[in-house]
Design a protein around this motif. Structure first.
Motif, PDB file in Angstrom:
ATOM      1  N   SER A   1       0.852  -1.190   0.000  1.00  0.00           N
ATOM      2  CA  SER A   1       0.000   0.000   0.000  1.00  0.00           C
ATOM      3  C   SER A   1       0.887   1.238   0.000  1.00  0.00           C
ATOM      4  O   SER A   1       1.682   1.439   0.915  1.00  0.00           O
TER       5      SER A   1
ATOM      6  N   SER B   1       1.152   5.419  -0.261  1.00  0.00           N
ATOM      7  CA  SER B   1       0.514   6.748  -0.140  1.00  0.00           C
ATOM      8  C   SER B   1      -0.957   6.660   0.222  1.00  0.00           C
ATOM      9  O   SER B   1      -1.770   7.467  -0.225  1.00  0.00           O
TER      10      SER B   1
ATOM     11  N   ILE C   1       3.865  -1.156   3.845  1.00  0.00           N
ATOM     12  CA  ILE C   1       3.294   0.188   3.781  1.00  0.00           C
ATOM     13  C   ILE C   1       4.403   1.142   3.346  1.00  0.00           C
ATOM     14  O   ILE C   1       5.466   1.183   3.963  1.00  0.00           O
TER      15      ILE C   1
ATOM     16  N   HIS D   1       5.291   5.228   2.156  1.00  0.00           N
ATOM     17  CA  HIS D   1       4.757   6.589   2.205  1.00  0.00           C
ATOM     18  C   HIS D   1       5.899   7.591   2.120  1.00  0.00           C
ATOM     19  O   HIS D   1       6.986   7.348   2.653  1.00  0.00           O
TER      20      HIS D   1
ATOM     21  N   HIS E   1      -0.513   9.421   8.885  1.00  0.00           N
ATOM     22  CA  HIS E   1      -1.309   8.353   8.258  1.00  0.00           C
ATOM     23  C   HIS E   1      -0.521   7.044   8.179  1.00  0.00           C
ATOM     24  O   HIS E   1      -1.005   6.014   8.679  1.00  0.00           O
ATOM     25  N   PRO E   2       0.667   6.996   7.569  1.00  0.00           N
ATOM     26  CA  PRO E   2       1.392   5.724   7.564  1.00  0.00           C
ATOM     27  C   PRO E   2       1.791   5.253   8.956  1.00  0.00           C
ATOM     28  O   PRO E   2       1.843   4.040   9.206  1.00  0.00           O
TER      29      PRO E   2
ATOM     30  N   LEU F   1       7.061  -0.925   7.368  1.00  0.00           N
ATOM     31  CA  LEU F   1       6.874   0.460   6.937  1.00  0.00           C
ATOM     32  C   LEU F   1       8.146   0.995   6.305  1.00  0.00           C
ATOM     33  O   LEU F   1       9.222   0.914   6.898  1.00  0.00           O
TER      34      LEU F   1
ATOM     35  N   LEU G   1       9.243   4.632   5.158  1.00  0.00           N
ATOM     36  CA  LEU G   1       8.971   6.061   5.092  1.00  0.00           C
ATOM     37  C   LEU G   1      10.059   6.682   4.215  1.00  0.00           C
ATOM     38  O   LEU G   1      11.222   6.762   4.616  1.00  0.00           O
TER      39      LEU G   1
END
Length: 287
Positions: free
Chosen positions: A165, A167, A230, A232, A243-244, A257, A259
């Motif tokens: 996923s 953004s 995830i 972002h 949000h992330p 994650l 970032l």
């Protein structure tokens, strides 16, 4: 217009595909379980396009574009070309976008569109189907994985093997940035929907959600044990980094994650190097 997953799996509107046809690009309309026709493209992957990176024959990516995108947009084609170095790729236009039928519900019933595309990839012989969504599509892949996964009632051919996923929002109705305030005007106002139809090739449903669908942050804990990534950007102009971080916190030890420093929003901001890393991550996941 809430999502109600159906046990009847959508099928392409063309006949069965042979192994010889699987080796060539295909374009067809899929029909979702609620009867919407979805413009879809299958590309076989790097065995044709890039002999330096042989793909895994059982791996396919299903790419879920962002709001106002469609299968023919240059940024969607660029993403497809990047992932084709790792496996086959299915791209499609969400309902209400491009040549697909229906009207956009901005992330609600789009889960049914994704389920049809995943089932098509599996019908074409791919045991590992990784869903990759951007922005609105990022929220759709999260909700799809929560609703169509191991232990769910839906048929196994609709289940993703892994989920990426990019953004995505964590929660609905967010208006904290100027781009999101403009998007809400586009979706909720009659004049905004006219701009969407004639200026952006996006036909938007006029009805409010009823009931409100499961939010992305509520969906994430239900995705396990399916692998989850995830992604972002820390300069995302639509959804800031809370949000992330919310999504990652909801995933706990199960999710991963990334970032990304200096990255903006969705497909347009996804550099070739990032797409390559996503491809590597997907290829490393088990079936």
């Amino acid at each position: 217009m809430s999502t109600r997953p159906a046990g009847d799996v959508a099928r392409p509107t063309v006949g069965p595909h042979s192994e010889t046809r699987r080796n060539a690009p295909l374009r067809t309309f899929l029909r979702t379980s609620d009867g919407v026709t979805i413009d879809s493209v299958y590309e076989p992957g790097a065995a044709v396009y890039d002999a330096s990176r042989p793909p895994s024959g059982d791996l396919a990516f299903v790419v879920a574009h962002g709001f106002t995108g469609d299968v023919d947009r240059p940024h969607v084609r660029r993403v497809a070309e990047a992932f084709a170095r790792y496996g086959a790729v299915v791209t499609f236009s969400f309902r209400g976008h491009g040549a697909s039928g229906g009207r956009s519900t901005v992330g609600d019933r789009e889960v049914l569109d994704l389920a049809a595309a995943v089932a098509w990839a599996r019908e074409l012989g791919h045991a590992r189907v990784v869903t990759v969504g951007f922005s609105m599509g990022g929220s759709v892949v999260l909700r799809h994985a929560a609703l169509y996964g191991p232990g769910r009632e839906e048929p196994a051919q609709t289940h993703p093997a892994a989920v990426v996923s990019v953004s995505a929002p964590a929660r609905w109705y967010y208006r904290g940035t100027a781009p999101m305030r403009r998007l809400h005007w586009l979706v909720t106002r009659p004049e905004g929907r006219l701009v969407g139809r004639y200026g952006l090739r996006t036909r938007i449903h006029h009805r409010d959600w009823d009931p409100v669908p499961l939010s992305p942050v509520e969906a994430v804990p239900r995705i396990a044990p399916t692998p989850l990534l995830i992604v972002h950007g820390d300069r995302d102009g639509y959804f800031p980094v809370d949000h992330p971080l919310m999504l990652a916190a909801a995933a706990g030890d199960h999710g991963e994650l990334w970032l990304e420093p200096g990255m903006g929003h969705a497909e347009h901001a996804a550099a070739e190097e990032l797409l390559a890393r996503i491809g590597d991550w997907a290829a490393a996941q088990g079936g």
